[in-house]
Design an enzyme around this catalytic site. Structure first.
Site, PDB file in Angstrom:
ATOM      1  N   GLN A  86      -8.912   7.312   3.126  1.00  0.00           N
ATOM      2  CA  GLN A  86      -7.377   7.977   3.025  1.00  0.00           C
ATOM      3  C   GLN A  86      -7.525   9.372   2.269  1.00  0.00           C
ATOM      4  O   GLN A  86      -7.415   9.118   0.995  1.00  0.00           O
ATOM      5  CB  GLN A  86      -6.371   7.529   3.261  1.00  0.00           C
ATOM      6  CG  GLN A  86      -4.926   8.025   3.499  1.00  0.00           C
ATOM      7  CD  GLN A  86      -3.958   7.429   2.885  1.00  0.00           C
ATOM      8  OE1 GLN A  86      -3.556   7.292   1.679  1.00  0.00           O
ATOM      9  NE2 GLN A  86      -2.959   6.761   3.743  1.00  0.00           N
ATOM     10  N   TYR A 167       4.393  13.114   1.354  1.00  0.00           N
ATOM     11  CA  TYR A 167       3.261  13.831   0.549  1.00  0.00           C
ATOM     12  C   TYR A 167       2.922  15.308   1.089  1.00  0.00           C
ATOM     13  O   TYR A 167       3.440  15.804   2.182  1.00  0.00           O
ATOM     14  CB  TYR A 167       2.125  12.998   0.349  1.00  0.00           C
ATOM     15  CG  TYR A 167       2.241  11.875  -0.576  1.00  0.00           C
ATOM     16  CD1 TYR A 167       2.744  12.021  -1.864  1.00  0.00           C
ATOM     17  CD2 TYR A 167       2.178  10.468  -0.067  1.00  0.00           C
ATOM     18  CE1 TYR A 167       3.142  10.944  -2.738  1.00  0.00           C
ATOM     19  CE2 TYR A 167       2.813   9.493  -0.783  1.00  0.00           C
ATOM     20  CZ  TYR A 167       2.834   9.642  -2.073  1.00  0.00           C
ATOM     21  OH  TYR A 167       3.193   8.607  -2.770  1.00  0.00           O
ATOM     22  N   GLY A 297       0.067  -4.306   4.901  1.00  0.00           N
ATOM     23  CA  GLY A 297      -0.215  -3.947   3.573  1.00  0.00           C
ATOM     24  C   GLY A 297       0.060  -5.169   2.602  1.00  0.00           C
ATOM     25  O   GLY A 297      -0.966  -5.494   2.128  1.00  0.00           O
TER      26      GLY A 297
END
Length: 340
Positions: A86, A167, A297
């Site tokens: 990623q 981001y 996650g």
């Protein structure tokens, strides 16, 4: 790439890289332990030195980092796994303490985020970033391409563009953080341009079918805000549908809008969905055809053998949240397997 199951390991910040952004041997152990995932998506990796978000964040912008990743990807592959890198550029969600020469963070526009960073000097307010010049935006797109090529050299099976969680790419997408007047700002189509061009450059560098994208419409993390997130991400999905993408990955996190129902009809590409999914909801989602795979996650932090636990209906190890971002093996590589 054909995946052996529909259980995806989410990209998760763990802050275990060394001071130079090089993956450590312990990181190789951690990822190899979780190689039973249909696909592992790595923690966020900085595509350039200005992209770092925090201490302990790995990079893919020099040879030493590539060498470190080669050891890690080899360990994952030896254990039978598949792993994408990623690529994550923090943009304004960084701080001068960790950037080259103490530089200001960069962003589409000089809009200071609310909230606090945790630099080497402790908790302090985010600073106002410096707005990127148009030529710098194009150079950043080239940096994503170069990092994608390095990822393939390092043994990754592909790359994911982190266009979520407030981001840099999401800062370009969002009306609250993109106040530009050049070709990368203004209309929703122009705000999507950076992401579209970055994906195209990444595909050129990594190869067709080796690039995915992560999005998180309406998430408020890192003080991100868009006036019309549904419209923005609908325009984006339409713009990238013709590309040779591997998948699109959406983080939901209990948003008021059902973004799977909104966006799924716009793309024939494989879709991954995550963001606080429980196992029952994930199973229902897959059964209804809302998504092609479920992304986990926190469950993967504490359960390296998660697909096997799901298959057997075995109980889960509880996560130790106090160790999520701390150095060392505790809460990282010491969670027991079934029967251990």
């Amino acid at each position: 790439m054909r995946l052996p199951n529909r259980v995806i390991m989410a990209p998760m910040t763990r802050q275990r890289a060394d001071a130079n952004g090089v993956p450590t041997p312990e990181m190789a152990v951690y990822y190899a332990q979780r190689a039973g995932a249909g696909l592992i998506v790595s923690e966020g990796i900085a595509p350039e030195a200005m992209g770092r978000a925090h201490l302990g964040m790995p990079g893919l912008f020099n040879d030493a980092q590539v060498a470190g990743w080669k050891t890690l990807t080899a360990a994952v592959h030896a254990a039978g796994g598949r792993i994408f890198a990623q690529l994550m550029h923090a943009g304004r969600i960084s701080y001068p303490d960790i950037l080259p020469g103490g530089a200001l963070p960069v962003a589409p526009s000089a809009v200071q985020p609310a909230g606090f960073s945790r630099s080497g000097g402790g908790k302090q307010p985010f600073v106002t970033p410096r707005a990127l010049e148009t030529a710098e935006v194009r150079a950043l797109i080239a940096a994503y391409a170069e990092a994608s090529a390095r990822a393939i050299t390092a043994g990754f099976d592909g790359v994911e563009l982190h266009s979520a969680s407030g981001y840099l790419p999401m800062q370009f997408l969002s009306s609250g953080t993109n106040r530009r007047s050049d070709e990368y700002g203004g209309s929703v189509e122009a705000r999507c341009r950076f992401v579209v061009e970055a994906l195209a450059a990444m595909i050129d560098a990594a190869g067709a079918g080796r690039v995915g994208i992560k999005i998180s419409p309406e998430i408020k993390f890192n003080d991100i805000n868009d006036d019309k997130p549904g419209e923005t991400h609908s325009v984006l999905l339409r713009a990238i549908e013709g590309m040779d993408l591997a998948y699109w990955h959406i983080a939901l996190f209990n948003t008021p809008t059902n973004y799977l129902d909104l966006l799924r009809p716009l793309s024939r590409k494989p879709s991954f969905a995550g963001g606080g999914l429980g196992c029952a909801l994930a199973q229902t989602m897959l059964a209804r055809g809302c998504a092609d795979a479920a992304v986990f996650g926190v469950l993967y932090v504490a359960n390296p053998d998660l697909p096997e636990r799901l298959r057997l209906g075995a109980p889960f190890n509880p996560p130790d949240r106090s160790t999520f971002y701390s150095p060392g093996s505790k809460g990282y590589t010491d969670y027991p397997l079934i029967g251990a």
